[in-house]
Enzyme design. Structure first.
Site, mmCIF file in Angstrom:
data_model
loop_
_atom_site.group_PDB
_atom_site.id
_atom_site.type_symbol
_atom_site.label_atom_id
_atom_site.label_comp_id
_atom_site.label_asym_id
_atom_site.label_seq_id
_atom_site.Cartn_x
_atom_site.Cartn_y
_atom_site.Cartn_z
ATOM 1 N N THR A 171 4.992 1.918 6.431
ATOM 2 C CA THR A 171 3.643 1.577 6.558
ATOM 3 C C THR A 171 2.840 2.525 7.379
ATOM 4 O OG1 THR A 171 2.150 -0.154 7.376
ATOM 5 C CG2 THR A 171 4.481 -0.263 8.029
ATOM 6 N N ARG A 182 -4.966 -3.490 10.446
ATOM 7 C CA ARG A 182 -5.490 -4.938 10.346
ATOM 8 C C ARG A 182 -5.309 -5.429 11.838
ATOM 9 N NH1 ARG A 182 -5.889 -7.546 5.342
ATOM 10 N NH2 ARG A 182 -5.081 -5.719 4.188
ATOM 11 N N GLY A 211 0.574 -1.346 0.056
ATOM 12 C CA GLY A 211 0.207 -0.286 0.026
ATOM 13 C C GLY A 211 0.862 1.396 0.003
ATOM 14 N N ASP A 236 3.513 -0.856 12.148
ATOM 15 C CA ASP A 236 3.470 -1.991 12.766
ATOM 16 C C ASP A 236 4.832 -2.895 12.610
ATOM 17 O OD1 ASP A 236 3.090 -2.753 10.235
ATOM 18 O OD2 ASP A 236 0.944 -3.838 10.737
ATOM 19 N N ASP A 288 0.740 1.904 8.891
ATOM 20 C CA ASP A 288 -0.215 1.131 10.149
ATOM 21 C C ASP A 288 0.995 1.068 11.461
ATOM 22 O OD1 ASP A 288 -2.205 0.532 8.539
ATOM 23 O OD2 ASP A 288 -1.392 -1.652 8.421
ATOM 24 N N ARG A 322 0.790 -5.231 -5.156
ATOM 25 C CA ARG A 322 0.815 -6.108 -4.098
ATOM 26 C C ARG A 322 1.400 -7.438 -4.726
ATOM 27 N NH1 ARG A 322 -0.625 -4.212 1.040
ATOM 28 N NH2 ARG A 322 -2.370 -2.748 1.003
ATOM 29 N N ASP A 337 5.947 -5.145 5.810
ATOM 30 C CA ASP A 337 6.000 -6.313 6.345
ATOM 31 C C ASP A 337 6.101 -7.430 4.880
ATOM 32 O OD1 ASP A 337 6.739 -8.196 8.256
ATOM 33 O OD2 ASP A 337 4.792 -9.303 8.021
HETATM 34 O O1 F6P Z 1 -1.002 -1.794 4.544
HETATM 35 C C1 F6P Z 1 -1.585 -0.566 5.035
HETATM 36 C C2 F6P Z 1 -2.952 -0.349 4.774
HETATM 37 O O2 F6P Z 1 -3.348 0.844 4.496
HETATM 38 C C3 F6P Z 1 -3.723 -1.448 5.933
HETATM 39 O O3 F6P Z 1 -3.981 -0.718 6.933
HETATM 40 C C4 F6P Z 1 -5.240 -1.592 5.030
HETATM 41 O O4 F6P Z 1 -5.827 -2.739 5.537
HETATM 42 C C5 F6P Z 1 -4.528 -2.056 3.773
HETATM 43 O O5 F6P Z 1 -3.560 -1.437 3.484
HETATM 44 C C6 F6P Z 1 -5.686 -1.799 2.502
HETATM 45 O O6 F6P Z 1 -5.078 -2.146 1.576
HETATM 46 P P1 F6P Z 1 -5.680 -1.735 -0.016
HETATM 47 O O7 F6P Z 1 -5.489 -0.448 -0.318
HETATM 48 O O8 F6P Z 1 -4.880 -2.822 -0.913
HETATM 49 O O9 F6P Z 1 -7.023 -2.162 0.026
#
Ligand code: F6P
Length: 345
Positions: free
Chosen positions: A127, A173, A13, A131, A129, A74, A105
């Site tokens: 990230t 998440r 992301g 994390d 997040d 991804r 990660d």
């Molecule tokens: O990895 C970061 C993140 O923003 C998460 O918090 C979220 O669940 C995910 O990416 C959403 O991903 P996508 O944009 O692929 O739906």
């Protein structure tokens, strides 16, 4: 002999600050005598040999822009037939002497596996997040919590005017950092994160108590990955998983909206902040921090510190083994959540 080539890719992301890392790698990399090759759309670009040369001119002022000029995906080479071999072979064919992988990660997990096969790779933690365990902070997080706190500020005024409960769904998440820090900054009355399953009755009690005290509105901040007590199934938007095995989360705020209204009798609405938390211009902190990580990453290439990730530890930029970076997720401690609970209600 030509200049040494360093490939750069951004995976997973996007996060505000990616462009600042790229800019720093290019500006310092050129001064150190490297040619920088941008690999498009994360690991997919490496598998497809989709690249472009990036120069100081290309990256001028991009640190102010959100997203990534290289694009992202991804794509997981380990989920593609012969993906690992292809990635290694393409690095050779492209003449890359080293690779800088900017990601979370998943992206760094791939970097770590490739490093074990002899690829000269340096990681940069990204990230929203926040994390990743081997660094105290990831760029993108500061911008995200600012977005959340600004959104909650706005929700206060409308919730208060209408005497409503507003449930706001925040990204995260497995880790509740954005919800916790954005929620406290914005003044949420209840904060629900994946680290501690919640009890709906408790939430309704807090909301009812506020009402008894003349506070006719409430804001509930909930992480998309939060779970009710006794339940282990995430709220999801769709079936299936992505190439790294993640489900597409979403829907918890809507579910809480219905339950809270039913149980408290107070009109309730929900809002999903979604990609607004990730998009747009990075905060000054993220621009600066991401810039420093980019400078550190190219320094690590110069010093041949491969198989490692640039990280911030106790205020200092250091390099840590990729293995350490991808091994364990950094989640919110119970003590930190308990500390925040004094503001619930
Ligand atoms: O990895 C970061 C993140 O923003 C998460 O918090 C979220 O669940 C995910 O990416 C959403 O991903 P996508 O944009 O692929 O739906």
């Amino acid at each position: 002999m030509g200049k040494k080539k360093v490939g750069v890719l951004t995976g997973g992301g996007d996060a505000p600050g990616l462009n600042a890392v790229i800019r720093a790698v290019v500006v310092k990399g050129e001064k150190l005598g490297y040619e920088i090759i941008g690999i498009k759309d994360g690991w997919r670009g490496l598998l497809e040999k989709s690249t472009e040369k990036i120069t100081t001119e290309t990256v001028e002022d991009i640190h102010r822009e959100g997203g990534t000029i290289l694009g992202t995906s991804r794509t997981n080479p380990y989920k593609e037939e012969g993906g690992e071999q292809k990635a290694i072979e393409n690095i050779k064919q492209l003449g890359l002497d080293a690779l800088i992988a900017i990601g979370g990660d998943d992206t760094l997990g791939v970097a770590n596996k490739l490093s074990k096969k002899g690829v000269k790779v340096v990681g940069v933690p990204k990230t929203i997040d926040n994390d990743l365990s081997a660094t105290d902070i990831c760029f993108g997080f500061d911008t995200a919590i600012n977005r959340v706190s600004e959104a909650i500020d706005s929700l206060h005024t409308t919730a208060k005017s209408h005497h409503r409960v507003l449930v706001v769904e925040v990204m995260g998440r497995h880790a509740g950092w954005i919800t916790l820090e954005g929620g406290i900054a914005g003044g949420a009355h209840v904060i629900l994160i994946p680290e501690e399953p919640f009890d709906l009755e408790e939430i309704c009690k807090i909301i009812n108590k506020r009402k008894e005290n003349g506070k006719l509105y409430s804001i509930v901040a909930v992480a998309e990955g939060a779970l009710p007590k006794g339940d282990s199934k995430f709220f999801t938007q769709a079936e299936g998983t992505d190439a790294f095995g993640h489900v597409k989360l979403g829907g918890i705020a809507k579910a809480l909206e219905k339950e809270i209204e039913k149980r408290t009798g107070i009109e309730t609405r929900s809002v999903v902040l979604g990609h607004l938390q990730r998009g747009g211009s990075p905060s000054a902190f993220d621009r600066y921090f991401a810039t420093r990580l980019g400078l550190k990453a190219i320094d690590m290439v110069e010093k041949k510190e491969f198989g490692k990730m640039a990280a911030l530890k106790k205020g200092e930029l250091v390099s840590v083994p990729l293995e350490e970076a991808v091994g364990k997720m950094r989640t919110v401690d119970k003590e930190l959540l308990d500390e925040a609970k004094v503001f619930f209600g």
